[in-house]
Design a protein around this motif. Structure first.
Motif, PDB file in Angstrom:
ATOM      1  N   ASP A  23      10.201 -21.740  51.263  1.00 36.79           N
ATOM      2  CA  ASP A  23      11.639 -21.761  51.539  1.00 36.79           C
ATOM      3  C   ASP A  23      11.939 -22.775  52.653  1.00 36.79           C
ATOM      4  O   ASP A  23      12.949 -23.490  52.611  1.00 36.79           O
ATOM      5  CB  ASP A  23      12.094 -20.355  51.962  1.00 36.79           C
ATOM      6  N   TRP A  24      11.055 -22.846  53.629  1.00 39.45           N
ATOM      7  CA  TRP A  24      11.232 -23.778  54.747  1.00 39.45           C
ATOM      8  C   TRP A  24      11.233 -25.225  54.242  1.00 39.45           C
ATOM      9  O   TRP A  24      12.063 -26.044  54.633  1.00 39.45           O
ATOM     10  CB  TRP A  24      10.104 -23.574  55.768  1.00 39.45           C
ATOM     11  N   PHE A  25      10.310 -25.531  53.307  1.00 40.70           N
ATOM     12  CA  PHE A  25      10.193 -26.902  52.824  1.00 40.70           C
ATOM     13  C   PHE A  25      11.270 -27.253  51.790  1.00 40.70           C
ATOM     14  O   PHE A  25      11.770 -28.363  51.765  1.00 40.70           O
ATOM     15  CB  PHE A  25       8.814 -27.138  52.194  1.00 40.70           C
ATOM     16  N   TYR A  26      11.606 -26.293  50.903  1.00 36.90           N
ATOM     17  CA  TYR A  26      12.472 -26.649  49.762  1.00 36.90           C
ATOM     18  C   TYR A  26      13.710 -25.770  49.601  1.00 36.90           C
ATOM     19  O   TYR A  26      14.442 -25.940  48.623  1.00 36.90           O
ATOM     20  CB  TYR A  26      11.660 -26.590  48.467  1.00 36.90           C
ATOM     21  N   LEU A  27      13.907 -24.784  50.489  1.00 33.65           N
ATOM     22  CA  LEU A  27      15.056 -23.872  50.386  1.00 33.65           C
ATOM     23  C   LEU A  27      15.093 -23.153  49.044  1.00 33.65           C
ATOM     24  O   LEU A  27      16.155 -23.029  48.416  1.00 33.65           O
ATOM     25  CB  LEU A  27      16.371 -24.638  50.588  1.00 33.65           C
ATOM     26  N   ILE A  28      13.928 -22.719  48.567  1.00 32.74           N
ATOM     27  CA  ILE A  28      13.904 -21.965  47.312  1.00 32.74           C
ATOM     28  C   ILE A  28      12.929 -20.797  47.407  1.00 32.74           C
ATOM     29  O   ILE A  28      12.003 -20.809  48.220  1.00 32.74           O
ATOM     30  CB  ILE A  28      13.473 -22.811  46.080  1.00 32.74           C
ATOM     31  N   LEU A  29      13.177 -19.805  46.524  1.00 35.61           N
ATOM     32  CA  LEU A  29      12.197 -18.737  46.336  1.00 35.61           C
ATOM     33  C   LEU A  29      11.407 -19.160  45.108  1.00 35.61           C
ATOM     34  O   LEU A  29      11.929 -19.147  43.992  1.00 35.61           O
ATOM     35  CB  LEU A  29      12.902 -17.397  46.086  1.00 35.61           C
ATOM     36  N   LYS A  30      10.159 -19.593  45.309  1.00 34.24           N
ATOM     37  CA  LYS A  30       9.399 -20.155  44.202  1.00 34.24           C
ATOM     38  C   LYS A  30       8.855 -19.036  43.297  1.00 34.24           C
ATOM     39  O   LYS A  30       8.045 -18.218  43.732  1.00 34.24           O
ATOM     40  CB  LYS A  30       8.247 -21.000  44.765  1.00 34.24           C
ATOM     41  N   PRO A  31       9.310 -18.984  42.007  1.00 40.41           N
ATOM     42  CA  PRO A  31       8.861 -17.902  41.113  1.00 40.41           C
ATOM     43  C   PRO A  31       7.338 -17.821  40.989  1.00 40.41           C
ATOM     44  O   PRO A  31       6.774 -16.743  40.910  1.00 40.41           O
ATOM     45  CB  PRO A  31       9.482 -18.272  39.761  1.00 40.41           C
ATOM     46  N   LYS A  32       6.667 -18.995  41.028  1.00 37.77           N
ATOM     47  CA  LYS A  32       5.210 -19.031  40.877  1.00 37.77           C
ATOM     48  C   LYS A  32       4.511 -18.264  42.016  1.00 37.77           C
ATOM     49  O   LYS A  32       3.395 -17.811  41.871  1.00 37.77           O
ATOM     50  CB  LYS A  32       4.771 -20.505  40.945  1.00 37.77           C
ATOM     51  N   ILE A  33       5.180 -18.157  43.161  1.00 32.27           N
ATOM     52  CA  ILE A  33       4.618 -17.397  44.277  1.00 32.27           C
ATOM     53  C   ILE A  33       5.231 -15.996  44.310  1.00 32.27           C
ATOM     54  O   ILE A  33       4.551 -15.006  44.558  1.00 32.27           O
ATOM     55  CB  ILE A  33       4.890 -18.101  45.633  1.00 32.27           C
ATOM     56  N   PHE A  34       6.551 -15.923  43.998  1.00 34.74           N
ATOM     57  CA  PHE A  34       7.274 -14.655  44.132  1.00 34.74           C
ATOM     58  C   PHE A  34       6.762 -13.586  43.159  1.00 34.74           C
ATOM     59  O   PHE A  34       6.453 -12.464  43.576  1.00 34.74           O
ATOM     60  CB  PHE A  34       8.777 -14.886  43.932  1.00 34.74           C
ATOM     61  N   TYR A  35       6.633 -13.926  41.863  1.00 35.83           N
ATOM     62  CA  TYR A  35       6.295 -12.886  40.879  1.00 35.83           C
ATOM     63  C   TYR A  35       4.881 -12.327  41.063  1.00 35.83           C
ATOM     64  O   TYR A  35       4.703 -11.100  41.032  1.00 35.83           O
ATOM     65  CB  TYR A  35       6.572 -13.368  39.449  1.00 35.83           C
ATOM     66  N   PRO A  36       3.855 -13.191  41.308  1.00 33.61           N
ATOM     67  CA  PRO A  36       2.535 -12.596  41.589  1.00 33.61           C
ATOM     68  C   PRO A  36       2.556 -11.710  42.839  1.00 33.61           C
ATOM     69  O   PRO A  36       1.936 -10.645  42.869  1.00 33.61           O
ATOM     70  CB  PRO A  36       1.632 -13.812  41.806  1.00 33.61           C
ATOM     71  N   SER A  37       3.327 -12.133  43.868  1.00 32.00           N
ATOM     72  CA  SER A  37       3.375 -11.323  45.089  1.00 32.00           C
ATOM     73  C   SER A  37       4.097 -10.000  44.817  1.00 32.00           C
ATOM     74  O   SER A  37       3.754  -8.960  45.375  1.00 32.00           O
ATOM     75  CB  SER A  37       4.065 -12.089  46.234  1.00 32.00           C
ATOM     76  N   LEU A  38       5.097 -10.048  43.914  1.00 35.70           N
ATOM     77  CA  LEU A  38       5.832  -8.825  43.532  1.00 35.70           C
ATOM     78  C   LEU A  38       4.884  -7.841  42.850  1.00 35.70           C
ATOM     79  O   LEU A  38       4.874  -6.649  43.156  1.00 35.70           O
ATOM     80  CB  LEU A  38       6.970  -9.222  42.577  1.00 35.70           C
ATOM     81  N   VAL A  39       4.051  -8.360  41.909  1.00 41.17           N
ATOM     82  CA  VAL A  39       3.101  -7.502  41.189  1.00 41.17           C
ATOM     83  C   VAL A  39       2.104  -6.879  42.172  1.00 41.17           C
ATOM     84  O   VAL A  39       1.825  -5.675  42.112  1.00 41.17           O
ATOM     85  CB  VAL A  39       2.355  -8.326  40.099  1.00 41.17           C
ATOM     86  N   LEU A  40       1.608  -7.714  43.120  1.00 44.39           N
ATOM     87  CA  LEU A  40       0.641  -7.209  44.105  1.00 44.39           C
ATOM     88  C   LEU A  40       1.276  -6.124  44.982  1.00 44.39           C
ATOM     89  O   LEU A  40       0.674  -5.080  45.232  1.00 44.39           O
ATOM     90  CB  LEU A  40       0.160  -8.355  44.998  1.00 44.39           C
ATOM     91  N   LEU A  41       2.510  -6.387  45.439  1.00 48.49           N
ATOM     92  CA  LEU A  41       3.178  -5.440  46.338  1.00 48.49           C
ATOM     93  C   LEU A  41       3.458  -4.119  45.624  1.00 48.49           C
ATOM     94  O   LEU A  41       3.097  -3.045  46.112  1.00 48.49           O
ATOM     95  CB  LEU A  41       4.484  -6.054  46.866  1.00 48.49           C
ATOM     96  N   TRP A  42       4.112  -4.195  44.458  1.00 42.24           N
ATOM     97  CA  TRP A  42       4.480  -2.970  43.734  1.00 42.24           C
ATOM     98  C   TRP A  42       3.227  -2.233  43.258  1.00 42.24           C
ATOM     99  O   TRP A  42       3.154  -1.010  43.342  1.00 42.24           O
ATOM    100  CB  TRP A  42       5.420  -3.288  42.565  1.00 42.24           C
ATOM    101  N   GLY A  43       2.214  -3.017  42.765  1.00 44.82           N
ATOM    102  CA  GLY A  43       0.958  -2.404  42.320  1.00 44.82           C
ATOM    103  C   GLY A  43       0.276  -1.692  43.476  1.00 44.82           C
ATOM    104  O   GLY A  43      -0.170  -0.548  43.349  1.00 44.82           O
ATOM    105  N   GLY A  44       0.221  -2.356  44.641  1.00 42.31           N
ATOM    106  CA  GLY A  44      -0.424  -1.781  45.817  1.00 42.31           C
ATOM    107  C   GLY A  44       0.291  -0.524  46.288  1.00 42.31           C
ATOM    108  O   GLY A  44      -0.341   0.483  46.599  1.00 42.31           O
ATOM    109  N   GLN A  45       1.617  -0.577  46.328  1.00 38.26           N
ATOM    110  CA  GLN A  45       2.398   0.573  46.815  1.00 38.26           C
ATOM    111  C   GLN A  45       2.259   1.762  45.857  1.00 38.26           C
ATOM    112  O   GLN A  45       2.150   2.906  46.295  1.00 38.26           O
ATOM    113  CB  GLN A  45       3.882   0.188  46.961  1.00 38.26           C
ATOM    114  N   LEU A  46       2.252   1.474  44.529  1.00 35.07           N
ATOM    115  CA  LEU A  46       2.100   2.558  43.554  1.00 35.07           C
ATOM    116  C   LEU A  46       0.696   3.146  43.650  1.00 35.07           C
ATOM    117  O   LEU A  46       0.505   4.353  43.555  1.00 35.07           O
ATOM    118  CB  LEU A  46       2.381   2.040  42.130  1.00 35.07           C
ATOM    119  N   PHE A  47      -0.310   2.261  43.871  1.00 34.01           N
ATOM    120  CA  PHE A  47      -1.698   2.711  44.030  1.00 34.01           C
ATOM    121  C   PHE A  47      -1.813   3.648  45.239  1.00 34.01           C
ATOM    122  O   PHE A  47      -2.518   4.656  45.199  1.00 34.01           O
ATOM    123  CB  PHE A  47      -2.603   1.481  44.198  1.00 34.01           C
ATOM    124  N   LEU A  48      -1.094   3.288  46.311  1.00 37.71           N
ATOM    125  CA  LEU A  48      -1.143   4.126  47.517  1.00 37.71           C
ATOM    126  C   LEU A  48      -0.354   5.426  47.344  1.00 37.71           C
ATOM    127  O   LEU A  48      -0.440   6.324  48.176  1.00 37.71           O
ATOM    128  CB  LEU A  48      -0.557   3.357  48.716  1.00 37.71           C
TER     129      LEU A  48
END
Ligand SMILES: [Zn+2]
Length: 241
Positions: A114-139
Motif C-alpha cells: 500500500d505504501w508503494f502503490y496505494l493498493i490492497l494487492k489481491p495476490k497478498i491479501f487473499y492468501p493472508s485472508l486464508v491463513l488468518l481465518w484458517g488459523g483463527q478457526l483452528f484455534l
C-alpha cells in the motif's frame, strides 16, 4: 540477548525481501528475476550492496555505481521488520502466538504494498485472508459477529460521507480482520490507526510546507492507510489490549 540480536537480524533480512515482494508483485513481476539492481543505472547489486541496514548507511543512501540517491523506504521497512521479529516472534511457541505473528507479518507486507502503490494487492491479501481465518478457526476462536456488523456499519457511513477518500482496499481489509477482534479491540485499532495517520499527515504537511521542498513534493498525494491499520493491529495484539 544473543537470541534478540538474531531475531532482529532475521527480521531485517526478511524486511528487505518483503520490500522486493511489495515492489514487484503489484506490477506482476517475478521476485527472482531480474536480480536486485539499481533502478537508475540498472547495475546488478553485489552481496555487499545488499546487507540489510548496513549497506544503505555505508553507501550514504546512494547507488555505489551511479551515485543516484535511493529512497529511505526499504531501510525503514528493514528496521521495522527487525523490530517486529524482536517484539512479536512467537517464543515460546504457542498456537495463538504463531497465528498472531503470521497475521502481523501479512499486515506488514500489505502495508508495504500500500505504501508503494496505494493498493490492497489481491495476490497478498487473499492468501493472508486464508491463513488468518484458517488459523483463527483452528484455534477455535469466537467469531465476533458484533464487531463485524459494527465494522460494516462504520465503513458504510465512511464510504458514503468520505466518498472516494476511503479506499475499498481498507474496507475489505478491516472487514476481514474484524470478526477476530473484540469490539473493544477493534475500536482501539481504529483510534490508533486514525491517530497515527493524522500525526503522519500533519508531519508530511509541515515537511512539504518548507519552500525548498514544496516544489519537489507531489501536491495532495493520497496517504496510504494500511500502514496505520497495521500499526494499530500490532499495538492491539502486542500489548494484549
Ligand atoms: Zn545506479
Amino acid at each position: 540477548m544473543t537470541i534478540n540480536i538474531l531475531l532482529f537480524l532475521l527480521g531485517a533480512c526478511l524486511g528487505s525481501f518483503f520490500c522486493l515482494v511489495a515492489q514487484r508483485w503489484p506490477q506482476d513481476k517475478s521476485i527472482l528475476r531480474p536480480a536486485s539492481h539499481c533502478t537508475s543505472c540498472q547495475q546488478a547489486l553485489k552481496w555487499r550492496d545488499m546487507i540489510p541496514l548496513l549497506s544503505a548507511v555505508r553507501l550514504g543512501f546512494r547507488c555505489r555505481y551511479c551515485g543516484t540517491p535511493f529512497p529511505y523506504s526499504c531501510f525503514v521497512a528493514e528496521f521495522l521488520c527487525g523490530c517486529l521479529f524482536l517484539l512479536a516472534f512467537p517464543l515460546p511457541f504457542t498456537h495463538e502466538a504463531v497465528v498472531n505473528f503470521i497475521w502481523l507479518v501479512a499486515a506488514f507486507l500489505l502495508a508495504l504494498a500500500d505504501w508503494f502503490y496505494l493498493i490492497l494487492k489481491p495476490k497478498i491479501f487473499y492468501p493472508s485472508l486464508v491463513l488468518l481465518w484458517g488459523g483463527q478457526l483452528f484455534l477455535g476462536h469466537w467469531f465476533h459477529w458484533e464487531t463485524l456488523l459494527y465494522c460494516a456499519g462504520i465503513l458504510l457511513l465512511l464510504t458514503i460521507f468520505l466518498r472516494g477518500r476511503f479506499g475499498m482496499g481498507d474496507v475489505l481489509l478491516l472487514l476481514s480482520w474484524s470478526p477476530w477482534l473484540e469490539l473493544r479491540q477493534f475500536c482501539l485499532l481504529l483510534i490508533l490507526a486514525s491517530g497515527t495517520g493524522l500525526i503522519a499527515a500533519g508531519a508530511r504537511q509541515l515537511w512539504a510546507a518548507h519552500p525548498t521542498r514544496a516544489a519537489a513534493s507531489p501536491p495532495h498525494q493520497e496517504l496510504p492507510f494500511i500502514p496505520f491499520l497495521a500499526t494499530g493491529l500490532w499495538m492491539v495484539l502486542q500489548f494484549g489490549w
